[in-house]
Design a protein around this motif. Structure first.
Motif, mmCIF file in Angstrom:
data_model
loop_
_atom_site.group_PDB
_atom_site.id
_atom_site.type_symbol
_atom_site.label_atom_id
_atom_site.label_comp_id
_atom_site.label_asym_id
_atom_site.label_seq_id
_atom_site.Cartn_x
_atom_site.Cartn_y
_atom_site.Cartn_z
ATOM 1 N N ASP A 1 0.092 -1.960 -2.634
ATOM 2 C CA ASP A 1 0.908 -0.821 -3.066
ATOM 3 C C ASP A 1 0.321 0.518 -2.628
ATOM 4 O O ASP A 1 1.056 1.497 -2.502
ATOM 5 C CB ASP A 1 1.054 -0.820 -4.593
ATOM 6 N N ALA A 2 -0.972 0.575 -2.406
ATOM 7 C CA ALA A 2 -1.633 1.827 -2.021
ATOM 8 C C ALA A 2 -1.663 2.030 -0.507
ATOM 9 O O ALA A 2 -2.028 3.108 -0.039
ATOM 10 C CB ALA A 2 -3.052 1.854 -2.581
ATOM 11 N N VAL B 1 -7.472 -1.190 0.800
ATOM 12 C CA VAL B 1 -6.947 -0.999 -0.549
ATOM 13 C C VAL B 1 -5.818 -1.995 -0.786
ATOM 14 O O VAL B 1 -5.319 -2.621 0.154
ATOM 15 C CB VAL B 1 -6.447 0.457 -0.758
ATOM 16 N N PRO C 1 1.109 4.829 1.111
ATOM 17 C CA PRO C 1 0.673 6.217 0.908
ATOM 18 C C PRO C 1 -0.613 6.548 1.670
ATOM 19 O O PRO C 1 -0.782 7.675 2.157
ATOM 20 C CB PRO C 1 0.453 6.333 -0.605
ATOM 21 N N ALA C 2 -1.503 5.580 1.812
ATOM 22 C CA ALA C 2 -2.744 5.814 2.565
ATOM 23 C C ALA C 2 -2.448 6.071 4.037
ATOM 24 O O ALA C 2 -3.034 6.979 4.645
ATOM 25 C CB ALA C 2 -3.689 4.620 2.416
ATOM 26 N N GLY D 1 -11.228 2.537 0.000
ATOM 27 C CA GLY D 1 -11.523 1.353 -0.795
ATOM 28 C C GLY D 1 -12.939 0.869 -0.537
ATOM 29 O O GLY D 1 -13.246 -0.307 -0.681
ATOM 30 N N GLU E 1 -1.100 9.534 4.420
ATOM 31 C CA GLU E 1 -2.163 10.539 4.345
ATOM 32 C C GLU E 1 -2.966 10.565 5.643
ATOM 33 O O GLU E 1 -3.328 11.634 6.134
ATOM 34 C CB GLU E 1 -3.079 10.252 3.149
#
Length: 177
Positions: free
Chosen positions: A75-76, A72, A79-80, A14, A83
């Protein structure tokens, strides 16, 4: 403790070209305060961020960074973090809010992130964190404006606070000469 206080490399998910935005301040601070490690802005919409090569995703980085600033939207974030764990990041600083403080659903997401991180040997700072700053190494993994308002310096005192807002008070008092 090295990934927290003196990481060799930091990615900013981000990342912003604007040094006054949440995703831009850590880049600005690390460059201003002498961070010697690699800085990897991650922003799929930009080739350059504050003059640094930007990458579209963590998977595109030339190495797994030791630390990642997750700047970010809520909602992101999950998943971040997944990862980060997958590629071998040692520390993730999560700036987004909307997790444990919002109720059962947010607490469940926070618990899932923590479990995934710990299973991969990764530590989390946050969520809902202003981050961490080490002026000795220049690793300013934070978006706090207090470093703009009162110039920082390395010294013999460390300040640790659960509250970003309350950390400003001792910081200001310690810096007031």
């Amino acid at each position: 403790m090295n990934p927290l206080l003196s990481p060799k490399s930091v990615a900013i998910l981000g990342a912003s070209d604007n040094p006054d935005k949440i995703g831009g301040r850590p880049i600005r601070f690390m460059r201003e305060f002498g961070f010697a490690g690699a800085i990897y802005p991650v922003n799929p919409g930009r080739d350059l961020v504050q003059g640094l090569k930007s990458y579209p995703a963590l998977a595109d980085l030339p190495e797994a960074p030791e630390a990642v600033i997750v700047a970010v939207a809520g909602d992101a974030v999950e998943p971040a973090v997944a990862e980060c764990a997958r590629i071998g990041v040692k520390l993730a600083v999560i700036m987004a809010s909307g997790f444990g403080e919002t109720g059962a659903e947010g607490k469940a997401a926070e618990t899932r992130m923590r479990a995934r991180a710990h299973a991969a040997g990764m530590r989390l700072i946050g969520p809902n964190s202003q981050g961490v700053a080490n002026f000795g190494s220049g690793a300013i993994l934070s978006f706090s404006t207090m470093f703009v308002e009162t110039p920082p310096m390395d010294g013999p005192v460390a300040s640790i606070s659960q509250s970003g807002g309350m950390s400003v008070v001792p910081y200001g008092l310690l810096r007031d000469k």
